[in-house]
Design a protein around this motif. Structure first.
Motif, PDB file in Angstrom:
ATOM      1  N   TYR A 190      19.835  52.539  71.022  1.00  0.00           N
ATOM      2  CA  TYR A 190      20.507  53.300  69.969  1.00  0.00           C
ATOM      3  C   TYR A 190      21.163  54.556  70.518  1.00  0.00           C
ATOM      4  N   ILE A 191      22.191  54.974  69.797  1.00  0.00           N
ATOM      5  CA  ILE A 191      22.886  56.232  70.076  1.00  0.00           C
ATOM      6  C   ILE A 191      22.827  57.065  68.797  1.00  0.00           C
ATOM      7  N   SER A 192      22.494  58.333  68.950  1.00  0.00           N
ATOM      8  CA  SER A 192      22.242  59.184  67.781  1.00  0.00           C
ATOM      9  C   SER A 192      23.474  59.971  67.370  1.00  0.00           C
ATOM     10  N   GLN A 193      23.648  60.111  66.064  1.00  0.00           N
ATOM     11  CA  GLN A 193      24.645  61.024  65.534  1.00  0.00           C
ATOM     12  C   GLN A 193      24.072  62.438  65.492  1.00  0.00           C
ATOM     13  N   VAL A 194      24.980  63.390  65.283  1.00  0.00           N
ATOM     14  CA  VAL A 194      24.595  64.795  65.203  1.00  0.00           C
ATOM     15  C   VAL A 194      24.964  65.326  63.823  1.00  0.00           C
ATOM     16  N   TYR A 195      24.053  66.083  63.225  1.00  0.00           N
ATOM     17  CA  TYR A 195      24.369  66.782  61.985  1.00  0.00           C
ATOM     18  C   TYR A 195      24.193  68.276  62.222  1.00  0.00           C
ATOM     19  N   ILE A 217      34.788  58.674  71.530  1.00  0.00           N
ATOM     20  CA  ILE A 217      35.043  57.589  72.486  1.00  0.00           C
ATOM     21  C   ILE A 217      34.266  57.799  73.774  1.00  0.00           C
ATOM     22  N   ALA A 218      34.306  59.012  74.322  1.00  0.00           N
ATOM     23  CA  ALA A 218      33.630  59.283  75.589  1.00  0.00           C
ATOM     24  C   ALA A 218      32.127  59.070  75.483  1.00  0.00           C
ATOM     25  N   GLU A 219      31.540  59.484  74.366  1.00  0.00           N
ATOM     26  CA  GLU A 219      30.095  59.289  74.167  1.00  0.00           C
ATOM     27  C   GLU A 219      29.753  57.810  74.085  1.00  0.00           C
ATOM     28  N   HIS A 220      30.588  57.045  73.406  1.00  0.00           N
ATOM     29  CA  HIS A 220      30.354  55.595  73.337  1.00  0.00           C
ATOM     30  C   HIS A 220      30.487  54.955  74.715  1.00  0.00           C
ATOM     31  N   GLU A 221      31.504  55.332  75.467  1.00  0.00           N
ATOM     32  CA  GLU A 221      31.690  54.752  76.802  1.00  0.00           C
ATOM     33  C   GLU A 221      30.478  55.017  77.687  1.00  0.00           C
ATOM     34  N   GLU A 222      30.019  56.246  77.702  1.00  0.00           N
ATOM     35  CA  GLU A 222      28.854  56.593  78.515  1.00  0.00           C
ATOM     36  C   GLU A 222      27.634  55.775  78.089  1.00  0.00           C
ATOM     37  N   LEU A 238      33.544  54.444  56.075  1.00  0.00           N
ATOM     38  CA  LEU A 238      32.888  55.729  55.867  1.00  0.00           C
ATOM     39  C   LEU A 238      33.110  56.709  57.007  1.00  0.00           C
ATOM     40  N   SER A 239      33.521  56.207  58.170  1.00  0.00           N
ATOM     41  CA  SER A 239      33.612  57.052  59.362  1.00  0.00           C
ATOM     42  C   SER A 239      34.565  56.424  60.368  1.00  0.00           C
ATOM     43  N   SER A 240      35.039  57.231  61.305  1.00  0.00           N
ATOM     44  CA  SER A 240      35.868  56.730  62.404  1.00  0.00           C
ATOM     45  C   SER A 240      35.019  56.275  63.587  1.00  0.00           C
ATOM     46  N   THR A 241      33.704  56.286  63.439  1.00  0.00           N
ATOM     47  CA  THR A 241      32.807  55.914  64.535  1.00  0.00           C
ATOM     48  C   THR A 241      33.079  54.490  65.018  1.00  0.00           C
ATOM     49  N   TYR A 242      33.341  53.569  64.096  1.00  0.00           N
ATOM     50  CA  TYR A 242      33.607  52.189  64.503  1.00  0.00           C
ATOM     51  C   TYR A 242      34.834  52.105  65.409  1.00  0.00           C
ATOM     52  N   GLN A 243      35.932  52.747  65.015  1.00  0.00           N
ATOM     53  CA  GLN A 243      37.140  52.670  65.828  1.00  0.00           C
ATOM     54  C   GLN A 243      36.930  53.320  67.190  1.00  0.00           C
ATOM     55  N   SER A 244      36.161  54.397  67.242  1.00  0.00           N
ATOM     56  CA  SER A 244      35.841  55.029  68.526  1.00  0.00           C
ATOM     57  C   SER A 244      35.053  54.062  69.406  1.00  0.00           C
ATOM     58  N   ALA A 245      34.119  53.334  68.798  1.00  0.00           N
ATOM     59  CA  ALA A 245      33.323  52.381  69.558  1.00  0.00           C
ATOM     60  C   ALA A 245      34.183  51.231  70.071  1.00  0.00           C
ATOM     61  N   VAL A 246      35.109  50.758  69.252  1.00  0.00           N
ATOM     62  CA  VAL A 246      35.998  49.670  69.672  1.00  0.00           C
ATOM     63  C   VAL A 246      36.862  50.113  70.849  1.00  0.00           C
ATOM     64  N   THR A 247      37.445  51.297  70.764  1.00  0.00           N
ATOM     65  CA  THR A 247      38.263  51.812  71.855  1.00  0.00           C
ATOM     66  C   THR A 247      37.438  51.951  73.131  1.00  0.00           C
TER      67      THR A 247
END
Length: 291
Positions: A25-30, A67-72, A94-103
């Protein structure tokens, strides 16, 4: 295992449980009062403390995984585990997280010269995303490949039925999600909006009910009308509203005593937007979402 499974923490599964199930898992930040916090919640007290802050008037904000966090993250998991990776994200509605992960996945796959990272849009969040993770784990444990699991899961995500009821309209007002007048009037009249996660993975208001009891009744009726032979487990997301969640659980069990009904937490990624008190019902059926 036929592939490595991973997700972001908006699935609201305890970190220790993800570890025990072999799910990365990768954690989000609030952020609260300009101080960032990592969603690494692993016990009831973590969630209760978060909602205590909201009830005290704090207004958390959230940010997407870039994107950089997903790549790492992808490269680290591939290095540790080998094989292919199927990663499940918070809904693209709900978020742009999916598109960042795809890229990020495309970048990693291009560098490797092969498709090793597959990304699934959960069209979901919190307990809805938990259901997606649970189903993907089942396919992993059955020996499906990451590509096969992705294709099968793209059908399953469309058949997850969701209704939920936020109860704190003043929190929604503070967050700019409803007008001040609507929040004041709605609170005075005890109006409770009922929402769904729609076909695109976004939010839609389905109806409004007068009072929590009527809202719970509506969600139980929705379950009664839409459960079928595909419904084996029911997930009840709760933003620290155990009493109402237990009421809904009892109603669901009366309808389907054979179903496993589980109350789960709504974590900070979604709770920051709904506020305390939200309760919902989530289950898999044989038909696609109507809205």
């Amino acid at each position: 295992m036929s592939f490595t499974l991973s997700t972001d923490r908006s699935c609201d599964i305890f970190c220790s449980e993800l570890d025990s199930r072999g799910i990365k898992y990768i954690s989000q930040v609030y952020t609260i009062d300009e101080v960032p916090h990592v969603d690494d919640f692993d016990k009831d007290e973590d969630y209760k403390g978060f909602y205590d802050l909201i009830r005290a008037g704090k207004l958390p904000t959230t940010s997407q995984i870039n994107i950089a966090e997903h790549e790492e993250f992808f490269e680290r998991i591939l290095g540790e585990c080998g094989g292919d990776l199927l990663h499940i994200t918070l809904s693209s509605g709900l978020s742009s997280t999916y598109q960042s992960a795809v890229t990020a996945a495309n970048n990693v796959n291009e560098r490797l010269g092969a498709t090793r990272v597959y990304v699934l849009d959960s069209l979901a969040a919190t307990s809805v995303q938990r259901l997606v993770v649970d189903e993907a784990q089942r396919l992993r444990d059955e020996g499906k490949s990451a590509k096969e699991a992705l294709e099968l899961m793209q059908d399953i995500t469309k058949r997850i039925q969701v209704r939920f009821m936020p109860t704190d309209l003043m929190h929604l007002k503070r967050g700019g999600r409803v007008s001040g007048a609507a929040a004041v009037i709605g609170t005075a009249l005890k109006i409770k909006p009922i929402l769904c996660i729609n076909k695109e993975g976004g939010l839609s208001i389905v109806t409004k009910k007068m009072g929590v009891g009527a809202g719970v009744g509506y969600m139980a009726d929705f379950f009664k009308q839409n459960n079928d032979e595909f419904t084996k487990k029911v997930y009840l997301p709760s933003a620290d509203n155990l009493e109402v969640a237990e009421d809904l659980k009892a109603r669901i069990q009366a309808i389907r005593p054979d179903c496993d009904v589980e109350i789960g937490w709504v974590g900070p990624v979604i709770g920051a937007h709904t506020g305390a008190g939200m309760v919902g019902v989530v289950f898999l059926s044989g038909k696609e979402r109507e809205i």
